[in-house]
Design a protein around this motif. Structure first.
Motif, PDB file in Angstrom:
ATOM      1  N   GLN A  77       0.827  -1.210   0.000  1.00  0.00           N
ATOM      2  CA  GLN A  77       0.000   0.000   0.000  1.00  0.00           C
ATOM      3  C   GLN A  77       0.859   1.257   0.000  1.00  0.00           C
ATOM      4  O   GLN A  77       0.564   2.222  -0.709  1.00  0.00           O
ATOM      5  N   ILE A  78       1.929   1.256   0.799  1.00  0.00           N
ATOM      6  CA  ILE A  78       2.828   2.407   0.841  1.00  0.00           C
ATOM      7  C   ILE A  78       3.495   2.598  -0.524  1.00  0.00           C
ATOM      8  O   ILE A  78       3.570   3.717  -1.043  1.00  0.00           O
ATOM      9  N   THR A  79       3.952   1.504  -1.092  1.00  0.00           N
ATOM     10  CA  THR A  79       4.612   1.569  -2.396  1.00  0.00           C
ATOM     11  C   THR A  79       3.663   2.118  -3.459  1.00  0.00           C
ATOM     12  O   THR A  79       4.030   2.996  -4.245  1.00  0.00           O
ATOM     13  N   ASP A  80       2.438   1.593  -3.478  1.00  0.00           N
ATOM     14  CA  ASP A  80       1.453   2.055  -4.464  1.00  0.00           C
ATOM     15  C   ASP A  80       1.170   3.546  -4.309  1.00  0.00           C
ATOM     16  O   ASP A  80       1.100   4.292  -5.295  1.00  0.00           O
ATOM     17  N   ALA A  81       1.004   3.977  -3.053  1.00  0.00           N
ATOM     18  CA  ALA A  81       0.681   5.384  -2.796  1.00  0.00           C
ATOM     19  C   ALA A  81       1.829   6.300  -3.209  1.00  0.00           C
ATOM     20  O   ALA A  81       1.625   7.329  -3.866  1.00  0.00           O
ATOM     21  N   PHE A  82       3.043   5.927  -2.837  1.00  0.00           N
ATOM     22  CA  PHE A  82       4.201   6.761  -3.128  1.00  0.00           C
ATOM     23  C   PHE A  82       4.559   6.729  -4.613  1.00  0.00           C
ATOM     24  O   PHE A  82       4.946   7.753  -5.190  1.00  0.00           O
ATOM     25  N   TYR A  83       4.448   5.562  -5.210  1.00  0.00           N
ATOM     26  CA  TYR A  83       4.886   5.417  -6.609  1.00  0.00           C
ATOM     27  C   TYR A  83       4.054   6.291  -7.547  1.00  0.00           C
ATOM     28  O   TYR A  83       4.560   6.804  -8.539  1.00  0.00           O
ATOM     29  N   LYS A  84       2.793   6.460  -7.197  1.00  0.00           N
ATOM     30  CA  LYS A  84       1.900   7.238  -8.067  1.00  0.00           C
ATOM     31  C   LYS A  84       2.283   8.710  -8.140  1.00  0.00           C
ATOM     32  O   LYS A  84       1.918   9.397  -9.093  1.00  0.00           O
ATOM     33  N   ILE A  97      -2.434  11.970  -3.155  1.00  0.00           N
ATOM     34  CA  ILE A  97      -2.415  11.472  -1.775  1.00  0.00           C
ATOM     35  C   ILE A  97      -3.777  11.664  -1.121  1.00  0.00           C
ATOM     36  O   ILE A  97      -4.254  10.809  -0.367  1.00  0.00           O
ATOM     37  N   GLU A  98      -4.423  12.787  -1.399  1.00  0.00           N
ATOM     38  CA  GLU A  98      -5.760  13.046  -0.853  1.00  0.00           C
ATOM     39  C   GLU A  98      -6.722  11.925  -1.218  1.00  0.00           C
ATOM     40  O   GLU A  98      -7.501  11.451  -0.380  1.00  0.00           O
ATOM     41  N   LYS A  99      -6.671  11.476  -2.459  1.00  0.00           N
ATOM     42  CA  LYS A  99      -7.573  10.419  -2.916  1.00  0.00           C
ATOM     43  C   LYS A  99      -7.292   9.090  -2.222  1.00  0.00           C
ATOM     44  O   LYS A  99      -8.172   8.224  -2.162  1.00  0.00           O
ATOM     45  N   GLN A 100      -6.073   8.936  -1.700  1.00  0.00           N
ATOM     46  CA  GLN A 100      -5.713   7.683  -1.046  1.00  0.00           C
ATOM     47  C   GLN A 100      -5.754   7.785   0.474  1.00  0.00           C
ATOM     48  O   GLN A 100      -5.351   6.853   1.168  1.00  0.00           O
ATOM     49  N   SER A 101      -6.259   8.896   0.986  1.00  0.00           N
ATOM     50  CA  SER A 101      -6.213   9.131   2.428  1.00  0.00           C
ATOM     51  C   SER A 101      -7.011   8.092   3.220  1.00  0.00           C
ATOM     52  O   SER A 101      -6.628   7.719   4.336  1.00  0.00           O
ATOM     53  N   LYS A 102      -8.115   7.614   2.657  1.00  0.00           N
ATOM     54  CA  LYS A 102      -8.918   6.609   3.357  1.00  0.00           C
ATOM     55  C   LYS A 102      -8.116   5.332   3.570  1.00  0.00           C
ATOM     56  O   LYS A 102      -8.121   4.753   4.662  1.00  0.00           O
ATOM     57  N   GLU A 103      -7.400   4.898   2.526  1.00  0.00           N
ATOM     58  CA  GLU A 103      -6.583   3.691   2.631  1.00  0.00           C
ATOM     59  C   GLU A 103      -5.411   3.906   3.598  1.00  0.00           C
ATOM     60  O   GLU A 103      -5.051   3.001   4.357  1.00  0.00           O
ATOM     61  N   ILE A 104      -4.842   5.101   3.572  1.00  0.00           N
ATOM     62  CA  ILE A 104      -3.726   5.407   4.472  1.00  0.00           C
ATOM     63  C   ILE A 104      -4.183   5.376   5.922  1.00  0.00           C
ATOM     64  O   ILE A 104      -3.517   4.806   6.796  1.00  0.00           O
TER      65      ILE A 104
END
Length: 367
Positions: A77-84, A97-104
């Motif tokens: 999950q960290i890799t996916d979020a950062f890689y984007k 990052i805002e769009k992924q905040s729920k997953e984070i």
């Protein structure tokens, strides 16, 4: 099983714990018999320590606080979020990052539950991992250390959640750093280091625009390289100017950096990493945070051989949760003579049994 340096690994020994990539793929399985070819491969991979099975460590188990399956999922999950966001400008990165905040947030909650539900000192086994891209494993492990420290310091669950998110995203600014600097397999030049230092401000610029996380998270990224004495960066802040959350993440960040596999520097065992942090206690690092680290993480993992000042050697069998620097030892040698009958020594009940050193290069004569 016990931990030994790759420098003394010999043919015929038996691997005690699987060595995996950061994606969780097994590179070398446990129970494999060591050959010259395997030793060469381990050295090529940059592995510095391995666990082996032998008679003096029979029955000793080595497990992480957070199971490997949870680690794999979290790092993915960290890799996916950062890689984007790699190579984006800060505004575009903020949007992603805002769009992924729920997953984070969900990821931090899962890790927080693991920490809160464990009454034992935190064990993170970076020894059995090969980091393809260090930043993602580092972000995961800094989160664990930060949560463990903050829990020890008595922070509320709400505070712990914010600290966890700040720790998880503390290095997000590195995704804007040029790849040739970020992943350089060696020490940076002075000019390159100046560019690398900008990641703290870049992280702040990305995170301060988020509406779904506290602004304190942005300050965790901004201040995690600041030091009490003003020697840090990017703003050379001093003690009272640094947020308490950033002080926690600063300690967790350095501790993980020195105890993890790196291409250009030999990793330290946990007790050595703690000594590095202790040397900066009250000058570079907050004293209360350092004390909490010392109490909340394992100093000598199970399977570590310790040489005592009186000449005895023992292998760590289990931890004393109330005395994290004083584990239980299986004494197997006295005055360089193997004992026919080993015995258990509780270091927390043996004040005169001082630890001389961690002995990762000990070899049984019969091996």
């Amino acid at each position: 099983m016990r931990l030994i340096s790759i420098n003394v690994l010999k043919t015929g020994m038996v691997i005690g714990r699987t060595i995996s990539s950061e994606a969780g793929l097994p590179l070398i399985q446990k129970d494999v018999i060591v050959t010259e070819g395997l030793i060469s491969r381990l050295k090529q991979l940059g592995i510095q320590y391995v666990y082996i099975k032998d008679k003096i460590s029979e029955g000793i188990e080595v497990e992480e606080t957070v199971p490997m399956a949870v680690r794999r999922k979290a790092v993915k999950q960290i890799t996916d979020a950062f890689y984007k966001i790699k190579g984006m400008d800060s505004k575009s990165a903020s949007f992603v990052i805002e769009k992924q905040s729920k997953e984070i947030n969900k990821l931090v909650d899962d890790l927080l539950n693991s920490i809160l539900n464990s009454e034992e000192v935190l064990v993170v086994l970076s020894d059995t991992l090969l980091y393809d891209e260090y930043i993602y494993q580092h972000s995961f492990q800094v989160t664990l250390y930060s949560l463990a420290i903050a829990k020890e310091m008595g922070y509320s669950e709400s505070d712990l959640r914010t600290i966890g998110i700040g720790a998880l995203l503390h290095d997000v600014g590195k995704m804007i750093t040029p790849a040739e600097i970020l992943f350089k397999p060696g020490r940076l030049t002075a000019e390159e280091f100046e560019l690398m230092k900008q990641h703290a401000r870049s992280g702040f610029d990305i995170l301060r625009n988020l509406h779904t996380v506290s602004l304190l998270v942005a300050h965790c990224a901004f201040q995690h390289h600041e030091r009490l004495d003003g020697s840090g960066y990017p703003r050379a802040l001093v003690d009272y100017e640094i947020h308490p959350y950033a002080k926690i993440i600063a300690v967790a960040d350095v501790f993980d950096a020195v105890t993890s596999n790196r291409v250009y520097r030999k990793k330290m065992v946990p007790s050595e990493g703690i000594a590095i942090i202790e040397a900066g206690r009250g000058t570079m690092f907050d004293a209360k945070v350092v004390d909490a680290l010392k109490q909340s993480v394992v100093h000598y993992p199970n399977g570590t051989i310790l040489l005592l000042a009186d000449g005895r050697r023992g292998v760590v069998t289990e931890q004393n949760n109330d005395h994290s620097a004083l584990p239980m030892l299986r004494i197997f040698e006295e005055d360089n003579q193997l004992l026919e009958d080993t015995y258990i020594l509780n270091l927390s009940e043996a004040p005169n049994a001082a630890i001389e050193k961690v002995d990762t290069e000990y070899i049984l004569e019969v091996e």
